[in-house]
Design a protein around this motif. Structure first.
Motif, mmCIF file in Angstrom:
data_model
loop_
_atom_site.group_PDB
_atom_site.id
_atom_site.type_symbol
_atom_site.label_atom_id
_atom_site.label_comp_id
_atom_site.label_asym_id
_atom_site.label_seq_id
_atom_site.Cartn_x
_atom_site.Cartn_y
_atom_site.Cartn_z
ATOM 1 N N GLU A 116 0.874 -1.172 0.000
ATOM 2 C CA GLU A 116 0.000 0.000 0.000
ATOM 3 C C GLU A 116 0.915 1.227 0.000
ATOM 4 O OE1 GLU A 116 -2.950 -0.834 -0.469
ATOM 5 O OE2 GLU A 116 -2.759 -2.921 0.161
ATOM 6 N N LEU A 117 0.894 1.985 -1.084
ATOM 7 C CA LEU A 117 1.857 3.076 -1.261
ATOM 8 C C LEU A 117 1.170 4.433 -1.281
ATOM 9 C CD1 LEU A 117 4.067 1.440 -4.046
ATOM 10 C CD2 LEU A 117 4.452 1.433 -1.570
ATOM 11 N N GLN A 118 1.980 5.444 -1.041
ATOM 12 C CA GLN A 118 1.504 6.821 -1.050
ATOM 13 C C GLN A 118 2.517 7.687 -1.795
ATOM 14 O OE1 GLN A 118 1.548 9.653 2.517
ATOM 15 N NE2 GLN A 118 -0.615 9.046 2.480
ATOM 16 N N MET A 119 2.064 8.339 -2.848
ATOM 17 C CA MET A 119 2.938 9.248 -3.597
ATOM 18 C C MET A 119 2.722 10.681 -3.124
ATOM 19 S SD MET A 119 3.168 7.960 -7.559
ATOM 20 C CE MET A 119 1.437 8.186 -7.943
ATOM 21 N N LYS A 120 3.834 11.399 -2.933
ATOM 22 C CA LYS A 120 3.778 12.798 -2.522
ATOM 23 C C LYS A 120 4.372 13.689 -3.616
ATOM 24 C CE LYS A 120 4.086 11.823 2.436
ATOM 25 N NZ LYS A 120 4.826 12.062 3.693
ATOM 26 N N PRO A 121 3.929 14.950 -3.709
ATOM 27 C CA PRO A 121 4.421 15.836 -4.774
ATOM 28 C C PRO A 121 5.776 16.460 -4.439
ATOM 29 C CG PRO A 121 2.745 16.961 -3.475
ATOM 30 C CD PRO A 121 2.833 15.558 -2.939
ATOM 31 N N TYR A 122 6.624 16.584 -5.467
ATOM 32 C CA TYR A 122 7.929 17.238 -5.345
ATOM 33 C C TYR A 122 8.165 18.087 -6.589
ATOM 34 C CZ TYR A 122 8.650 13.674 -1.736
ATOM 35 O OH TYR A 122 8.515 12.873 -0.629
ATOM 36 N N ARG A 123 9.266 18.869 -6.556
ATOM 37 C CA ARG A 123 9.629 19.726 -7.692
ATOM 38 C C ARG A 123 11.034 19.403 -8.161
ATOM 39 N NH1 ARG A 123 5.372 22.638 -9.986
ATOM 40 N NH2 ARG A 123 3.767 22.480 -8.390
ATOM 41 N N THR A 124 11.221 19.438 -9.474
ATOM 42 C CA THR A 124 12.562 19.224 -10.020
ATOM 43 C C THR A 124 13.421 20.468 -9.795
ATOM 44 O OG1 THR A 124 11.960 20.082 -12.212
ATOM 45 C CG2 THR A 124 11.630 17.721 -11.819
ATOM 46 N N ASP A 125 14.734 20.338 -9.965
ATOM 47 C CA ASP A 125 15.659 21.461 -9.792
ATOM 48 C C ASP A 125 15.995 22.133 -11.117
ATOM 49 O OD1 ASP A 125 15.802 21.039 -7.070
ATOM 50 O OD2 ASP A 125 17.416 19.548 -7.264
ATOM 51 N N GLU A 126 15.207 21.875 -12.154
ATOM 52 C CA GLU A 126 15.467 22.473 -13.464
ATOM 53 C C GLU A 126 15.126 23.961 -13.445
ATOM 54 O OE1 GLU A 126 13.260 20.235 -16.312
ATOM 55 O OE2 GLU A 126 13.748 18.326 -15.372
ATOM 56 N N PHE A 127 15.461 24.637 -14.578
ATOM 57 C CA PHE A 127 15.176 26.073 -14.694
ATOM 58 C C PHE A 127 13.672 26.317 -14.537
ATOM 59 C CE2 PHE A 127 14.086 29.765 -17.371
ATOM 60 C CZ PHE A 127 14.792 30.746 -16.666
ATOM 61 N N ILE A 128 12.869 25.491 -15.225
ATOM 62 C CA ILE A 128 11.417 25.503 -15.017
ATOM 63 C C ILE A 128 11.092 24.319 -14.112
ATOM 64 C CG2 ILE A 128 9.150 25.270 -16.103
ATOM 65 C CD1 ILE A 128 10.273 26.526 -18.595
ATOM 66 N N HIS A 129 10.705 24.603 -12.881
ATOM 67 C CA HIS A 129 10.449 23.544 -11.915
ATOM 68 C C HIS A 129 9.222 22.732 -12.334
ATOM 69 C CE1 HIS A 129 13.491 25.352 -9.496
ATOM 70 N NE2 HIS A 129 12.793 26.446 -9.249
ATOM 71 N N LYS A 130 9.428 21.446 -12.520
ATOM 72 C CA LYS A 130 8.338 20.569 -12.931
ATOM 73 C C LYS A 130 7.873 19.713 -11.758
ATOM 74 C CE LYS A 130 9.650 20.218 -17.803
ATOM 75 N NZ LYS A 130 10.030 19.288 -18.894
ATOM 76 N N LEU A 131 6.579 19.487 -11.745
ATOM 77 C CA LEU A 131 5.987 18.681 -10.684
ATOM 78 C C LEU A 131 6.182 17.197 -10.977
ATOM 79 C CD1 LEU A 131 4.048 18.488 -8.165
ATOM 80 C CD2 LEU A 131 2.187 18.370 -9.817
ATOM 81 N N PHE A 132 6.547 16.437 -9.958
ATOM 82 C CA PHE A 132 6.551 14.986 -10.063
ATOM 83 C C PHE A 132 6.135 14.406 -8.721
ATOM 84 C CE2 PHE A 132 10.755 15.854 -8.369
ATOM 85 C CZ PHE A 132 11.020 14.801 -7.508
#
Length: 362
Positions: free
Chosen positions: A233-249
């Protein structure tokens, strides 16, 4: 001796003539506009315009303007949310606002007063939901008005104008028409009298669809016979990349399976640079092996709803061989039924699901 015209009478006559001329022009313009509406507008739209003019002063119409969603300006079909200042939003627009804010890494705000909104600060307005359910709405087929809380049942089961298909559609009949014409069509339908060779093409298309479903079930039952099966049973949480345009993953914490450490990672609209520019959204995910391995592992895996989440997915089984050089599977589409389901999960703080993994023995 010639009569001298009274200037006041002449002026009055001129004004009257000018007034009559203006009235005639306005009347002609009104007739022209009416004729233009009659010739250019579709019949369904003309009926709506005429009814709106007649009923503009009715209580139902005024309530409709007051209780409509602040975003789409339409009456909500299900849940109604409100900000702390009382501005109303339908469930779809509310989750879309939260999803857009999550993608942009911004704080979601009410479109009316710009106060912060979130799952915890916004609340359901049950009184508005009940009031809206009692307001009349037109049937899309017969154009008669019914309370919204019974309209769906009328359109799906009772309306004589609702669209239906012939019972011989499975053997190729393309007819689609109103319910009240179904009986007469089926009595005269030519498809029951066609030869087997003529209906073979339609039957083959149906068989192809059934074969795909059967392969999925057969594959699943075969996997259930494997010696090594595990689910988490898993839970995914939101994070941001360190690129110039921060992308959600999204990413899960590490979890154990088959004496190794794993992570599930997800992205939104993989093929687009900025997912906020599109209203169509999809989420893709991959399985990542976090520990080093010297032996190859062929793993089948699939995502399900699980007991602690409300994810709506159409399960698909994926397969990948993990080895010393390849420790990340390709990105596979998380099989949500539609875009609104993806937005609904983007609007939440975490995404809960169950991951089942099958390890093929060597």
């Amino acid at each position: 001796m010639a009569d001298t015209a009274d200037p006041e009478v002449a002026s009055s006559s001129s004004d009257a003539s000018h007034s009559n001329s203006s009235e005639n022009v306005i009347a002609d313009q009104g007739i022209s506009i009416t004729n233009q509406i009659e010739t250019e507008e579709p019949e369904a739209k003309k009926r709506k315009i005429e009814k709106a003019l007649v009923k503009a002063d009715k209580l139902e119409q005024r309530l409709g303007g007051i209780l409509c969603c602040a975003v789409c300006l339409d009456l909500p079909r299900s849940a109604v949310y409100q900000c702390t200042n009382g501005h109303l939003m339908c469930a779809g627009c509310f989750t879309h606002l939260l999803a857009d804010a999550r993608l942009r890494d911004e704080i979601a705000t009410c479109p009316n007063c710009r106060i912060e909104i979130s799952k915890s600060s916004a609340s359901r307005n049950l009184a508005v939901e009940k009031a809206v359910s009692e307001l009349p709405s037109e049937c899309q087929f017969c154009n008669k008005e019914f309370p919204r809380n019974i309209l769906e049942n009328h359109e799906q089961r009772l309306c004589e104008e609702r669209l239906t298909t012939c019972k011989y559609s499975m053997i190729g009949c393309p007819w689609c028409g109103p319910q009240h014409e179904l009986k007469s069509h089926e009595e005269s339908c030519a498809h029951p009298h066609k030869s087997g060779a003529e209906v073979m093409e339609s039957l083959q298309a149906i068989e192809t669809t059934k074969d795909i479903e059967k392969r999925l079930y057969d594959n699943l039952f075969e996997l259930l016979s494997y010696e090594k099966i595990i689910f988490n049973e898993l839970q995914m949480k939101p994070y941001r990349t360190d690129e110039f345009i921060h992308k959600l993953f999204y990413e899960t914490s590490r979890f154990s399976a088959f004496n190794n450490q794993w992570v599930v990672k997800a992205r939104i609209n993989t093929c687009q640079r900025d997912p906020t520019l599109s209203s169509d959204r999809e989420m893709t995910y991959q399985l990542i092996l976090k520990t080093k391995t010297t032996t190859a592992m062929t793993v089948h895996f699939m995502v399900l709803r699980g007991p602690f989440g409300d994810m709506k997915v159409q399960p698909k089984i994926h397969k990948f061989e993990f080895n010393e050089q390849e420790n990340e599977s390709p990105y596979f589409i998380l099989p949500f039924p539609d875009t609104s389901e993806c937005n609904r999960h983007l609007a939440t703080k975490t995404i809960n699901f169950r991951l089942i993994m099958f390890l093929a023995s060597k």
